[in-house]
Structures are given as C-alpha cells and as structure tokens.
Enzyme design. Sequence first.
Site, PDB file in Angstrom:
ATOM      1  N   ASN A   8       0.872  -1.182   0.000  1.00 10.65           N
ATOM      2  CA  ASN A   8       0.000   0.000   0.000  1.00 10.65           C
ATOM      3  C   ASN A   8       0.908   1.230   0.000  1.00 10.65           C
ATOM      4  OD1 ASN A   8      -1.951   1.974   0.422  1.00 10.65           O
ATOM      5  ND2 ASN A   8      -3.081   0.757   1.919  1.00 10.65           N
ATOM      6  N   ARG A  90      -1.657  -1.492  -4.170  1.00 10.21           N
ATOM      7  CA  ARG A  90      -2.740  -0.512  -4.223  1.00 10.21           C
ATOM      8  C   ARG A  90      -2.306   0.648  -5.117  1.00 10.21           C
ATOM      9  NH1 ARG A  90      -3.606   4.411  -0.561  1.00 10.21           N
ATOM     10  NH2 ARG A  90      -5.620   5.178  -1.243  1.00 10.21           N
ATOM     11  N   HIS A 179     -10.895   5.335  -2.617  1.00  7.99           N
ATOM     12  CA  HIS A 179     -11.192   4.445  -1.487  1.00  7.99           C
ATOM     13  C   HIS A 179     -11.982   3.204  -1.916  1.00  7.99           C
ATOM     14  CE1 HIS A 179     -10.816   8.186   1.306  1.00  7.99           C
ATOM     15  NE2 HIS A 179      -9.650   7.569   1.190  1.00  7.99           N
ATOM     16  N   ARG A 240      -7.569  18.600   3.118  1.00 10.45           N
ATOM     17  CA  ARG A 240      -8.223  18.879   1.831  1.00 10.45           C
ATOM     18  C   ARG A 240      -9.551  19.587   2.065  1.00 10.45           C
ATOM     19  NH1 ARG A 240      -7.751  12.875  -0.568  1.00 10.45           N
ATOM     20  NH2 ARG A 240      -5.950  12.447   0.750  1.00 10.45           N
ATOM     21  N   GLU A 379      -7.746  -3.034   3.519  1.00  6.51           N
ATOM     22  CA  GLU A 379      -7.423  -2.938   2.097  1.00  6.51           C
ATOM     23  C   GLU A 379      -6.402  -3.996   1.688  1.00  6.51           C
ATOM     24  OE1 GLU A 379      -7.728   1.747   1.045  1.00  6.51           O
ATOM     25  OE2 GLU A 379      -6.413   1.222   2.720  1.00  6.51           O
TER      26      GLU A 379
END
Length: 394
Positions: A8, A90, A179, A240, A379
């Site tokens: 990842n 990923r 995501h 963000r 994940e």
Amino acid sequence: MKKVLAINSGSSSFKYKLFSLPEEQVLAEGIADRVGIEGSSFEIKLPNGEKHTDEVSIPDQEAAVNLLLVALKKYQVVTDLDEIVGVGHRIVAGGEDFPDSAIIDQEKLQKIYDLKEYAPLHNVAEGKGIEAFMKLLPNVPEVGVFDTSFHQTLDSVHYMYSLPYKYYEKYGVRKYGAHGTSVRYIVGRAAEMLNKDRADLKLIVCHLGSGASVTAVKNGKSYDTSMGFTPLAGVTMGTRSGDVDASVLQYIMNKENLDINQMIDILNDKSGLLGISEISSDMRDLENNSDDKAKLARDIFVNRVRQYVGSYITEMEGIDAIIFTAGVGEHDAGVREKVMQSFEFMGLDPDYEANKSNGEKFISKPDSKIKALIIPTDEELMIERDVVRLAHLN
C-alpha cells in the site's frame, strides 16, 4: 508455504503485509517510511509481537523493496524468496483503463504512469514500486489493485460533470472516486454481519480518515461517491477542502497573486480541518480543544458527512445500513454519534452505549430500521485476494 505480499504505497512510503496461503494469516507487516527523504526508517512487525525499526537511508522505492526482502529473510519469515508467489499493489488512479484489478506488464505499467495527472503524488510512486519488484522478483506476478475500479459501475448521471461534453471525450474529465478497495472490503463484511446477500443491500460507507469519502452502494455496486476527478472533492478532510465554489479560487488567486498550482496546493495541503482550525489536521487534536475554530472544524466535518449521507439516502430511496470505517470512522465516537443523530427521524435507532467503544460491531439497536455499524477496513486483505484470483493461486 506460499505467500503473497500486499503493498500500500504512498508518495514517500509504503505499508506492507505478507499473507500465507491459503490461511490468509498475516506473517509480517510494517512500513518503509520517508522514502527519498531525510530521516527515513524501515519497520517490521511479527505475529509474536516483535517489532524491529531501523533508521536507515532509503533513497528510492527499489531500496525500500530491497530492505523488505532482506528483512523477511533476516527474521525468518521466509527461508527463500521463491515462497513469495505474488505481489499486489494498491494504486490510486486507474481512470477508465482499469475497470478491475489487473496483472501488470510493461504496457500496463506505462498506463499507470500515463494516469499520473489524475493522482500525481501517488501513481508515480506506485509505479516505481512495481518496477522495483519486477526487477528484484522478476518471475513473480505483480497485480495492480485500483482504488477507482470499484466506482466504474457509476452511471453517467453520477460521474459526469456539468461541463462541455468535449472535455470528457478529449481528456476523460469525470468523477472517478477513491477508497474503492476499502469500500469493496466493507461491503462484503457488512453483508456477512447483516446476514444478507450484498446484491440485496443498500449501504452508505463513510470512509472517514485524513482523506474522507462517502459512498452509496446499491446491490453490491458503487452507485455514487463523494470524491471526484481526484480525491480533493467531497466532504471536508484533514488538509483537503472538499467541495468549493470554483469561482472562489479565481477570487483568492487574484487577491493573493497565486497561480493555479499554488491554489491547488492550498486546497490539498492547507485546507480542511487544518485550514479551518489553524491548529491541526487530526481530529484527535481537535476533539477536546476548547478553541472555537477547533469546534467549528469538527462541526463542519460532521455537517458535510451528513449532507452526503442524506442525499444518498434520497437517491437510493432508502438504505439498510450506514457504516463507519477508517481512522476517524473507527475511533471517533463523537463524530459517529452526531452523524447518527441526524437520521433518527428516518428510523435509525442508535445504541449510544455501544458507540462509546470502538471495534467491529453494530452501534444501532436490534430493532432499528436503519442499521449502523463500525467495520475496520482491510485494504491489504482485498489486495491479497485479488492477487490470488488473478494469478490463479487457489
């Protein structure tokens, strides 16, 4: 014993887990941190609780991968590198080129680099990580697992922007979301916990971390999602901004004499919770802070999540469950409580006592019309399973 690595990657780091097959037991995990930056380190954690951290120079992804492979042998996680039969990565942006995970060859690797404008901080680093594994483990299949793939089921009504259509045709300007790997895991686990087929469920997944998104899932597929062309759009996040009136950018740029690249940097790195609070991008730092701006930042975050959840309930004409995951979603009881309160009038009956602690569980009462759940995401497990599926390692 056959083993699969799940990688990842970030812009200057990569997390990893090594899984055994077919048990899916985690044999080692850790992180190569601050790759290409002063103060880099490599960490490995073993199932017996041992943790080893070395402050070591890591100039690039290849150096990080080499450190990982050396550590796996050093701590006898593998006796021979031939035990590693697949590596999954990923990747943030796959555009329309990757509607599913894929085995990466040189042609597909170039496509990952070509998509760098969609995720400039991520795709290049992720591509370099794949290249490093290709060089150091040349006979092992490399599988790309794209965050955007899960959202390729969006209808054009949901993914198109109200811009001249030619920008979509010429440049692929549309909503891609993010995501997706996390949401895919959550949907499968939620179906198990609800004891229903995912194809029969309407879910809203609140992936609330430093990066945050809300995704509507209908019949097991992504129906709509808050992030857009890039992960900048949607709800307020750690640094963000989320959704902003585009005219504000021109106004601020003229006032502050900024170019568009400087403005986008502000939206990505200096806005959100950090920009509003002027204290921190981390919810834990704001939670018990008495400063008015700290409270405002948390309230705005909750408000934006509520807005998206409410709109998606309307779009799907009702839902079965709201699920909280990722750092804030899994660990911030206050955020979960305030979001759930908004939907009590729709039949959500929260179990506020259960909500006070974390961990995988229901946080709604048994007779609640709308269920609420905490599900820690995984994940890396989804990456491992895609490697097994695509490389035919069953």
